[in-house]
Motif scaffolding. Sequence first.
Motif, PDB file in Angstrom:
ATOM      1  N   ASP A   1      -1.974   5.579  -8.666  1.00 14.72           N
ATOM      2  CA  ASP A   1      -3.079   4.906  -9.358  1.00 14.72           C
ATOM      3  C   ASP A   1      -2.560   3.763 -10.231  1.00 14.72           C
ATOM      4  O   ASP A   1      -3.126   2.661 -10.250  1.00 14.72           O
ATOM      5  CB  ASP A   1      -3.865   5.902 -10.220  1.00 14.72           C
TER       6      ASP A   1
ATOM      7  N   ASN B   1       0.013   2.011  -9.852  1.00 15.67           N
ATOM      8  CA  ASN B   1       0.645   0.930  -9.099  1.00 15.67           C
ATOM      9  C   ASN B   1      -0.184   0.464  -7.903  1.00 15.67           C
ATOM     10  O   ASN B   1       0.311  -0.293  -7.061  1.00 15.67           O
ATOM     11  CB  ASN B   1       2.045   1.367  -8.639  1.00 15.67           C
ATOM     12  N   ASN B   2      -1.450   0.911  -7.849  1.00 14.34           N
ATOM     13  CA  ASN B   2      -2.383   0.473  -6.784  1.00 14.34           C
ATOM     14  C   ASN B   2      -1.823   0.707  -5.384  1.00 14.34           C
ATOM     15  O   ASN B   2      -1.845  -0.178  -4.521  1.00 14.34           O
ATOM     16  CB  ASN B   2      -2.741  -1.011  -6.963  1.00 14.34           C
TER      17      ASN B   2
ATOM     18  N   ARG C   1       0.802  -1.229   0.000  1.00 13.62           N
ATOM     19  CA  ARG C   1       0.000   0.000   0.000  1.00 13.62           C
ATOM     20  C   ARG C   1       0.829   1.270   0.000  1.00 13.62           C
ATOM     21  O   ARG C   1       0.398   2.304  -0.516  1.00 13.62           O
ATOM     22  CB  ARG C   1      -0.946   0.012   1.216  1.00 13.62           C
TER      23      ARG C   1
END
Length: 482
Positions: free
Chosen positions: A400, A402-403, A331
Amino acid sequence: MAKCSEDKKEEAEVHKLKANEFFQKQNYDKAIEFYSKAIECNSEEPIYYGNRSFAYLRMECFGYALEDATKAIEMDKSYVKGYYRRASAYMSLGKYKMALKDYETVVKVRPSDKDAKLKFTECQKIVQQMLFQKAIAVDDDKKSVADSINLDAMTIEDNYDGPALEDGKVTEKFMLDLMEYYKAQKKLHKKYAYKILLDIKAYFTKQPTLVDVHIPDDSKFTVCGDIHGQFYDLMNIFKLNGLPSPSNPYLFNGDFVDRGSFSIECIFTLFGYKLLYPNHFWMSRGNHESVTMNQMYGFEGEVKSKYSSQMGDLFTEVYNWLPLCHCLNKRVLVMHGGLFSSDTVTLDDIRKTERNRQPPEEGIMCELLWSDPMPGPGRAPSKRGVGTQFGPDVTKRFLDNNNLDYIIRSHEVKDDGYEVSHGGLCITVFSAPNYCDTMGNKGAFINLQGDTMEPKYVTYSAVEHPPVKPMAYANSLLRLFS
């Protein structure tokens, strides 16, 4: 170009005097602001650019300093301080040959200037040393320094009363003893120092360029920024936040050394904890874990003073293997510098990046170590002269693509020790309070909880340290600029 009116010239002088006052108080941000106002009023005065260049140098904005010094020289070829400033910027960027040209110009203009002659001579020595090293280097089959170390030949003297490895291993007792020994301003025996370096190199060579870190839901995780050789402030972090342990993991985000004059103490403490808790203690490479920076800003001189040049070469080999960034719970991406000059960079691109080398002047590795965020959108040339500046739109696109939720980076002094920018998507953390004993900033670290990954900030002030000034081991040229 229209001539500047007398009123505007007078107003510019007022701004310059105000800027000078802020500069004397070491408030370089404000000094830059007022030098800029002076330039807005009268853009024809090279001294304003020269002065702002000096303030940029103090803020480590070497790219901007270079630009201003060059502008001042273009306006007045006889403005000697412009050459001084530009040489300083070139030196800080490791462009020694360019610096030497400017010093040569100063010496020609002022042949009786002892200060200029000294700087020219010192710079010349560096250039000659570089040429010599290049001449003797054998690129194809260069033997590793690590392979040439013979630990068995190193004897522990009877009068050594310091911490000792147990069966060649770092233990919790060793780390506690080591920190107390360092607080008493004593030196770890070279045999143990070399053993730690050999072991840590062997460990890092097996690690990926991008390390994935899992933080359990109910666990605390701490991210620290630049330490810069401020050992006693590092000890204060452990006092405030607890010693590293399997239940109290840490990530130190580069720039462990240079500037502060207790870099040896910092790096061996951090490497020791990495060996003790390899799965609960992490370290990222910073732009100061490099030969050029270490030559200029003190670490090379400190290693030679406390140990040997051979150990300095071994440190270089170790630094080349440090991971470049860490991804926390898939994350949060943590790197020392920042993002990239291209929107196409992915985490896989980072994973594939070859890191066993000195930082290049462009590309993914360079930008991970050197880039900085900026408030406005898009990208701009780096204020440092290396890497890039990236805006909030760049950050959002990277996240965005690479989440990811947000990035944490370091690399910049912040008054409060941290700064949240780009709408909360880019966090800067800097852990060296009162940087170089002059900046007056707080230090900070970040606590994260595994389930929420919400950052909590802890700030603190500098603590006292023994009377050894920052930059005590730095290249003499950096202490000569006036």
